[in-house]
Design an enzyme around this catalytic site. Structure first.
Site, mmCIF file in Angstrom:
data_model
loop_
_atom_site.group_PDB
_atom_site.id
_atom_site.type_symbol
_atom_site.label_atom_id
_atom_site.label_comp_id
_atom_site.label_asym_id
_atom_site.label_seq_id
_atom_site.Cartn_x
_atom_site.Cartn_y
_atom_site.Cartn_z
ATOM 1 N N ASP A 290 6.167 2.861 9.864
ATOM 2 C CA ASP A 290 4.771 2.542 9.579
ATOM 3 C C ASP A 290 4.601 1.029 9.719
ATOM 4 O O ASP A 290 5.557 0.278 9.886
ATOM 5 C CB ASP A 290 4.383 3.028 8.178
ATOM 6 C CG ASP A 290 2.903 3.375 8.069
ATOM 7 O OD1 ASP A 290 2.102 2.781 8.816
ATOM 8 O OD2 ASP A 290 2.548 4.230 7.240
ATOM 9 N N GLU A 496 -5.953 3.915 1.844
ATOM 10 C CA GLU A 496 -4.634 3.592 1.297
ATOM 11 C C GLU A 496 -4.707 3.042 -0.127
ATOM 12 O O GLU A 496 -5.435 3.562 -0.962
ATOM 13 C CB GLU A 496 -3.882 2.692 2.272
ATOM 14 C CG GLU A 496 -3.728 3.362 3.639
ATOM 15 C CD GLU A 496 -2.766 2.669 4.569
ATOM 16 O OE1 GLU A 496 -1.744 2.127 4.116
ATOM 17 O OE2 GLU A 496 -3.014 2.698 5.796
#
Length: 608
Positions: A290, A496
């Site tokens: 990521d 997020e």
């Protein structure tokens, strides 16, 4: 003919993929191999950087665009430029460009923005999700992009998590069924296709990415990038099943999770990335980190970077989403390989996997964008598909204060109706996070229809629609003149960690707006949110009807289709709706299950 050079095996389109991979790998130098393992952000992707460092992949972060409101053709111009630089290198290896196309090609102005995954989970319609994947693939390829970082196949354990809306639901079986997005994005492999081997059907399809491996939806208290406390048996039972379905469909890439499993960060887990995913499950595509995932392996982030690189690559990360300090990454990788701390066999395995996906995806034959696809972007057919998804995703939670007197469907020919609330006429709020930017925006951020637009288009010619974002005292004082009110409230966009919430209350005094109106006018509440939120007793008591509309995207007409009964409500809750945050986590798998609305709940507006 004398003097004519035969093409290399890797340049021969009809040669077997594995032969092409082996041939190309044998010709590569160490810098070329490390370059293929490197993914950089588009803002640092200069022609010289791509060419001289043999960069294997470029991506854009959320909100990183060629310029404001750049259209698909502008993106294609930019990406084709990057590709020309890659092809100018010694071996001419094309780069693969990736983007977070998580509900349509959502970074691009004018693209069809589909409902977020939690809404698609409410549809229980795997074929619909596959068709959305196919439409998304066309719009993504029209912009020159080859790789979509989708689907997120996290199994949601706690709605306090800021990525709840990226999940299809809390049930592993439901999430597994919704992985049909992979076949939409990549195409459906033939029955004899080997399990775990990458598959892409052609140049109208894109490389998919199952994420985030593994357990990202199960973190303690729903903390983003947190710790999932679970036995391996629970991982196998709850969090791994969707990946099995993705591998069976030939998913080409898997993204590692920021989260940890019993205190061990996934980016450093040799056991899960290599022993489980690659060896036990037989995954033959590549694992990508990521964003700055390696930096997070040290405290403070980014310190002792060399050790982070060593740990992650040896654990099984094949391509590193650097995304900015690529020169340091390449230098550290070079030192680690030359010192033997990262074995050459590990580098070769990573590059082999990356090349395999590039060959399977046809990038050597079709490296550039296909401008003939530009007409698919935001086309009528795709917008109708988005509209279908919206109407199938709406969950009717309440219909009438008395069961024998349903409030819905609404009368489209009512004389006068009030439309109010923060979310009634805000396309950005309707789309949520990961739309045009990382966190999302407010206002007319792209092309689409708001709930207010949809209502105005649906009601009769003689119906007066009165709209106020916040209901005025004057309007409330003359409430007798309204047949009913539609109040749209919900969450502002987020993504997020910024979406993590310990309270889960409706923002902008949403509950107060609802009760203020509902005390005076019969009221339908349209709740625009990425997850269940607190429903105050007064909201439940005073409203006539309540609809969970999730984050429906640009095609708001789908909401009007259902509330005015062109179609019935079909959506069923993909997650349990909790009573209070003190009761969290609430999950249908537990013995103490006591939700406000259970998993699978959803009323019909038609008489039984």
């Amino acid at each position: 003919m004398v003097g004519r050079e035969e093409p290399c095996v890797y340049q021969t389109p009809d040669a077997p993929v594995e032969a092409r991979v082996k041939d190309l790998l044998s010709r590569m130098t160490l810098p070329e191999k490390i370059g293929q393992m490197t993914q950089i952000e588009r803002t640092v992707a200069s022609p010289a950087a791509i060419r001289d460092f043999f960069i294997g992949s470029v991506l854009n972060s959320g909100g990183s665009a060629p310029f404001e409101d750049a259209k698909s053709s502008d993106w294609a111009d930019m990406i084709d430029g990057f590709q020309r630089s890659a092809l100018a290198s010694r071996l001419g290896i094309p780069l693969i460009y990736g983007t977070d196309a998580v509900h349509g090609n959502n970074n691009v102005y004018g693209a069809t923005v589909f409902p977020h995954n939690i809404a698609l989970g409410a549809t229980r319609d795997a074929d619909l999700v596959r068709r959305i994947g196919a439409a998304t693939a066309l719009e993504v390829r029209a912009s020159g992009v080859h790789w979509a970082f989708a689907p997120c196949v996290a199994v949601l354990g706690d709605p306090r998590w800021g990525r709840s809306y990226e999940c299809y639901g809390e049930d592993p079986g439901l999430v597994s069924e919704m992985t049909s997005l992979v076949s939409g994005l990549q195409g459906e492999p033939p029955e004899e296709h080997p399990n775990g081997y990458p598959f892409v059907a052609g140049s109208n399809k894109v490389v998919a990415c199952a994420k985030h491996f593994v357990g990202d939806g199960g973190t303690d208290k729903g903390v983003n990038e947190g710790n999932t406390i679970a036995s391996y048996e629970d991982l196998e039972k709850i969090h791994i099943p969707p990946y099995l379905k993705c591998l069976a469909q030939g998913v080409s890439t898997v993204m590692a999770s920021y989260s940890s499993w019993n205190g061990s960060n996934l980016h450093s887990s040799y056991f899960l990335l290599t022993e489980v995913l690659k060896e036990k499950l037989g995954f033959k595509g590549f694992v990508v980190s990521d964003w700055e995932g390696l930096d997070r392996l040290s405290d403070p982030w980014g310190s002792n970077y060399r050790n982070c690189v060593k740990t992650a690559v040896n654990a099984g990360i094949d391509m590193v989403m650097v995304p900015f300090k690529y020169e340091q990454f390449i230098q550290d990788m070079t030192d680690l390989v030359e010192s033997g701390e990262i074995p050459m066999a590990r580098v070769n395995d990573a590059v082999e996997r990356i090349l395999r996906v590039k060959f399977v995806a046809g990038l050597f034959e079709h490296p550039f964008s296909d401008r003939s696809l530009l007409g698919t972007v935001g086309c009528k057919e795709h917008r109708e598909l988005g509209r279908e998804a919206v109407r199938k995703s709406l969950v009717l939670l309440k219909n009438g204060k008395n069961a024998d007197k349903p409030f819905l469907p609404l009368d489209r020919n009512a004389k006068r109706i009030l439309v109010t609330g923060t979310h009634a006429d805000d396309l950005g709020y309707q789309c949520g996070g990961w739309t045009k930017t990382w966190f999302g925006l407010s206002g007319r951020i792209t092309i689409g229809r708001t709930l207010l637009d949809a209502i105005k288009a649906a009601v009769g010619d003689n119906t007066e629609v009165v709209y106020e974002k916040t209901p005025s005292k004057e309007t409330l004082a003359s409430s007798e003149g309204f047949s009913y009110a539609i109040v749209a409230v919900g969450e502002s966009p987020y993504a997020e960690t910024k979406g993590d919430s310990s309270e889960l209350i409706i923002p902008f005094n949403g509950s107060d707006i609802v009760t203020t109106v509902a005390e005076r006018i019969p009221t339908l509440v349209m709740l625009i949110s990425g997850r269940p939120v607190v429903l105050e007793p007064t909201v439940l008591e005073k409203t006539e009807a309540l609809v969970a509309a999730w984050l429906p995207g640009t095609e708001g007409q789908g909401m009007a289709d259902v509330i005015f009964e062109d179609y019935d409500f079909e959506g069923k809750l993909p997650v349990s709706w909790f009573k209070t945050v003190e009761h969290l986590p609430v999950n249908a798998r537990t013995n103490s299950y006591d939700p406000l609305f259970p998993l699978g709940f959803g009323l019909s507006s038609k008489p039984v």
